[in-house]
Motif scaffolding. Structure first.
Motif, PDB file in Angstrom:
ATOM      1  N   HIS A 277    -108.659 -50.073 -16.153  1.00 13.66           N
ATOM      2  CA  HIS A 277    -109.708 -49.054 -16.196  1.00 13.66           C
ATOM      3  C   HIS A 277    -109.737 -48.327 -14.861  1.00 13.66           C
ATOM      4  CE1 HIS A 277    -113.020 -46.926 -17.810  1.00 13.66           C
ATOM      5  NE2 HIS A 277    -113.985 -47.602 -17.218  1.00 13.66           N
TER       6      HIS A 277
ATOM      7  N   ASP B 293    -116.715 -52.039 -11.176  1.00 13.61           N
ATOM      8  CA  ASP B 293    -118.097 -51.711 -11.488  1.00 13.61           C
ATOM      9  C   ASP B 293    -118.863 -51.253 -10.257  1.00 13.61           C
ATOM     10  OD1 ASP B 293    -120.283 -52.160 -13.777  1.00 13.61           O
ATOM     11  OD2 ASP B 293    -121.151 -52.833 -11.876  1.00 13.61           O
TER      12      ASP B 293
ATOM     13  N   TYR C  98    -120.049 -47.758 -11.234  1.00 10.42           N
ATOM     14  CA  TYR C  98    -121.255 -47.874 -12.063  1.00 10.42           C
ATOM     15  C   TYR C  98    -122.372 -48.710 -11.446  1.00 10.42           C
ATOM     16  CZ  TYR C  98    -117.399 -46.972 -15.323  1.00 10.42           C
ATOM     17  OH  TYR C  98    -116.276 -46.482 -15.926  1.00 10.42           O
TER      18      TYR C  98
ATOM     19  N   SER D 138    -117.467 -58.087 -14.700  1.00  9.81           N
ATOM     20  CA  SER D 138    -118.384 -58.247 -15.832  1.00  9.81           C
ATOM     21  C   SER D 138    -118.848 -56.879 -16.298  1.00  9.81           C
ATOM     22  CB  SER D 138    -119.587 -59.111 -15.426  1.00  9.81           C
ATOM     23  OG  SER D 138    -120.338 -58.475 -14.396  1.00  9.81           O
ATOM     24  N   ARG D 139    -119.569 -56.871 -17.401  1.00  9.09           N
ATOM     25  CA  ARG D 139    -120.098 -55.635 -17.979  1.00  9.09           C
ATOM     26  C   ARG D 139    -121.532 -55.890 -18.427  1.00  9.09           C
ATOM     27  NH1 ARG D 139    -116.863 -58.090 -21.750  1.00  9.09           N
ATOM     28  NH2 ARG D 139    -117.746 -58.371 -23.845  1.00  9.09           N
TER      29      ARG D 139
ATOM     30  N   THR E 111    -126.811 -47.951 -20.244  1.00 11.63           N
ATOM     31  CA  THR E 111    -126.597 -49.110 -19.377  1.00 11.63           C
ATOM     32  C   THR E 111    -126.204 -48.541 -18.020  1.00 11.63           C
ATOM     33  OG1 THR E 111    -124.224 -49.332 -19.793  1.00 11.63           O
ATOM     34  CG2 THR E 111    -125.731 -50.437 -21.348  1.00 11.63           C
TER      35      THR E 111
ATOM     36  N   GLU F 289    -123.427 -48.346 -16.993  1.00 11.13           N
ATOM     37  CA  GLU F 289    -122.122 -47.708 -17.137  1.00 11.13           C
ATOM     38  C   GLU F 289    -122.201 -46.234 -17.547  1.00 11.13           C
ATOM     39  OE1 GLU F 289    -119.179 -51.484 -17.985  1.00 11.13           O
ATOM     40  OE2 GLU F 289    -119.651 -50.125 -19.636  1.00 11.13           O
TER      41      GLU F 289
ATOM     42  N   ARG G  67    -125.507 -59.587 -17.506  1.00 13.33           N
ATOM     43  CA  ARG G  67    -124.118 -59.180 -17.620  1.00 13.33           C
ATOM     44  C   ARG G  67    -123.292 -60.270 -18.294  1.00 13.33           C
ATOM     45  NH1 ARG G  67    -123.277 -54.697 -14.992  1.00 13.33           N
ATOM     46  NH2 ARG G  67    -121.025 -54.977 -14.839  1.00 13.33           N
TER      47      ARG G  67
ATOM     48  N   ASN H 155    -115.858 -60.126 -18.275  1.00 14.26           N
ATOM     49  CA  ASN H 155    -114.781 -59.404 -18.948  1.00 14.26           C
ATOM     50  C   ASN H 155    -113.580 -60.324 -19.138  1.00 14.26           C
ATOM     51  OD1 ASN H 155    -116.094 -56.865 -19.120  1.00 14.26           O
ATOM     52  ND2 ASN H 155    -115.581 -56.426 -16.994  1.00 14.26           N
TER      53      ASN H 155
END
Length: 471
Positions: A37, A42, A46, A141-142, A158, A160, A263, A266
């Motif tokens: 990505h 993150d 984000y 993580s997400r 979120t 993101e 979270r 991933n």
């Protein structure tokens, strides 16, 4: 398919993976970095960076609105889209440091594909197959999206996609009153939004309740509607017109909804079973050495299932580089890791809270404190809300809580002390420049020794003896 053999393959180009890649390649290792990505992960794209940039814009609006010190208050003219331009500008400024070009310049082979294990020592990324002496999983993580009925039928935010939003929300509903939820609640109310936060438990419930209360009251005073002890039960509506109902029947109508409830790691694309790597919902299962059940594979940062902070990922990188490159034993700890909630006032913690220290050490704990209302720089700046609280056992700090302006910077003193097992006297021996907020830490440490000096009858007798005996 291209075949690559390397010393170290790092999966994930976030803060932990990039720190490890830069260190390892400069120490002479052959390094491959796989990122499917965005480089920087993150934190850059984000998380930490955009959120702090938005908080800075909100602080500017708040100062204009407050006035003071002979400067007239006025209602700020807020351009929400321009504030987001500031956010994107900050990301763009930092981005080159985390770029593919920089790391290729260092000598890292960067593959911009998602990685999938196809064996215990083999990873496939696009049309490349990588065999490595050691792998490090640093996929981060997400945002966790809870299974609230109806949520999947409305547009939700979120971290993101929040920073891509260009139109200011009329009424932002936030689910979750942890650090992310509270930071974004204050930022948006300062930027002119109506904000309601819904929390099933209590706000900032991981932190010292006395310190958290200072932050919570400030947010309420600024206009954040905080609803605690109510779970989000259902969500209905459409873009710009969303209704949330809680389990206690409270109905909230808003224009946007932000999910900030935690979270998840991933690991979905990694095919960890093929590599014989044990894992669960928290991430890769690792020991204190951050090694997985497959001795060739380590995990660092959020995906390692522990504390989820950017600085922890960087710290983990420093831990695993020692056994991987130098064959040295190394273990990760947690007692010396600080955390900060970047509200205003900030809330910082390292080590044990007061309740945790008492539970662990009982009556061996001495709690010392100093109030910002007694700090001259805080008085001059009009930032007297807050305090420092330090938990001491046998003359050594085991935890510190600071709430107030600049708490995230002030906690650094205690981070040094705890990481290096210093005695409290090391802080009292420090000469803090006057007037600075840092004096708060010195004063807190000094209160530990004050009773021993000023309330000790033996000290008074010695003083009187010296005064009476020696001319």
């Amino acid at each position: 398919m291209e075949q690559i053999k390397t010393d170290l393959c790092i999966i994930g180009g976030g803060s932990g993976g990039l720190s490890l890649a830069a260190g390892a390649v400069q120490m002479g290792a052959d390094v491959v970095l796989v990122e499917g990505h965005k480089m920087g992960g993150d934190c850059l794209n984000y998380g930490c960076v955009p959120s702090k940039a938005l908080i800075a814009a909100a602080e500017q609006a708040h100062r204009t609105r407050q006035g003071g010190f002979g400067v007239a208050a006025m209602e700020p003219v807020i351009d929400y889209a321009a504030a987001k331009d500031h956010v994107q500008g900050v990301i763009a400024t930092i981005e080159p440091h985390d770029s593919v070009e920089r790391f290729e310049g260092l000598g890292v082979r960067v593959i911009q594909e998602f990685g999938t294990f196809v064996g215990p020592d083999k990873l496939r990324a696009g049309d490349v197959e990588i065999t490595a002496r050691r792998f490090v999983v640093a996929t981060g993580s997400r945002p966790m999206v809870p299974p609230i009925p109806g949520l999947d039928s409305v547009p939700y935010l979120t971290n993101e996609n929040l920073f891509d939003l260009r139109e200011r929300p009329a009424h932002l509903i936030i689910i979750g009153a942890g650090p992310i939820g509270m930071e974004m609640a204050q930022a948006h109310v300062r930027l002119g939004c109506e904000v309601t936060v819904v929390e099933g438990s209590t706000a900032l419930n991981r932190d010292d309740p006395e310190a958290a209360a200072v932050v919570i009251q400030t947010l309420r005073d600024e206009g954040v509607n905080l609803i605690e002890g109510e779970q989000a039960q259902s969500v209905t509506g459409s873009a710009g017109d969303i209704t949330l109902t809680t389990d206690k029947g409270t109905v909230i109508n808003g224009s946007h909804i932000l999910i900030a409830v935690g979270r998840v790691p991933n690991i979905d694309k990694l095919n960890l079973n093929a590599a014989g790597v044990e894992h669960d919902k928290r991430g890769v299962t690792v020991g204190a050495d951050l090694r997985s059940s497959n001795k060739k594979i380590y995990a660092i940062g959020d995906v390692a299932g522990g504390l989820q902070f950017t600085h922890v990922a960087g710290y983990h990188a420093g831990v695993v580089i020692r056994p991987i490159l130098l064959g040295l034993l190394a273990k990760a700890g947690t007692s010396h890791i600080p955390r900060v909630t970047y509200t205003a006032p900030e809330l910082a913690q390292i080590g044990l809270t007061e309740a945790e220290a008492i539970e662990k050490h009982g009556d061996k704990v001495t709690v010392v404190r100093a109030e910002l209302s007694g700090n001259d720089r805080a008085i001059a700046s009009g930032k007297t809300k807050g305090f420092a609280k330090v938990m001491v056992v046998k003359g050594r700090p085991v935890g510190a809580t600071i709430v107030g302006a600049g708490a995230g910077e002030l906690i650094g003193t205690w981070a040094v002390a705890i990481a290096n097992h210093m005695k409290l006297s090391a802080i009292t021996n420090m000469i803090a420049p006057y007037p600075t907020m840092t004096e708060l830490n010195k004063r807190a440490a000094g209160t530990y020794f004050s009773p021993k000096l000023f309330d000790n009858p033996w000290v008074k007798r010695v003083v009187r003896f010296v005064q009476a005996t020696f001319p």
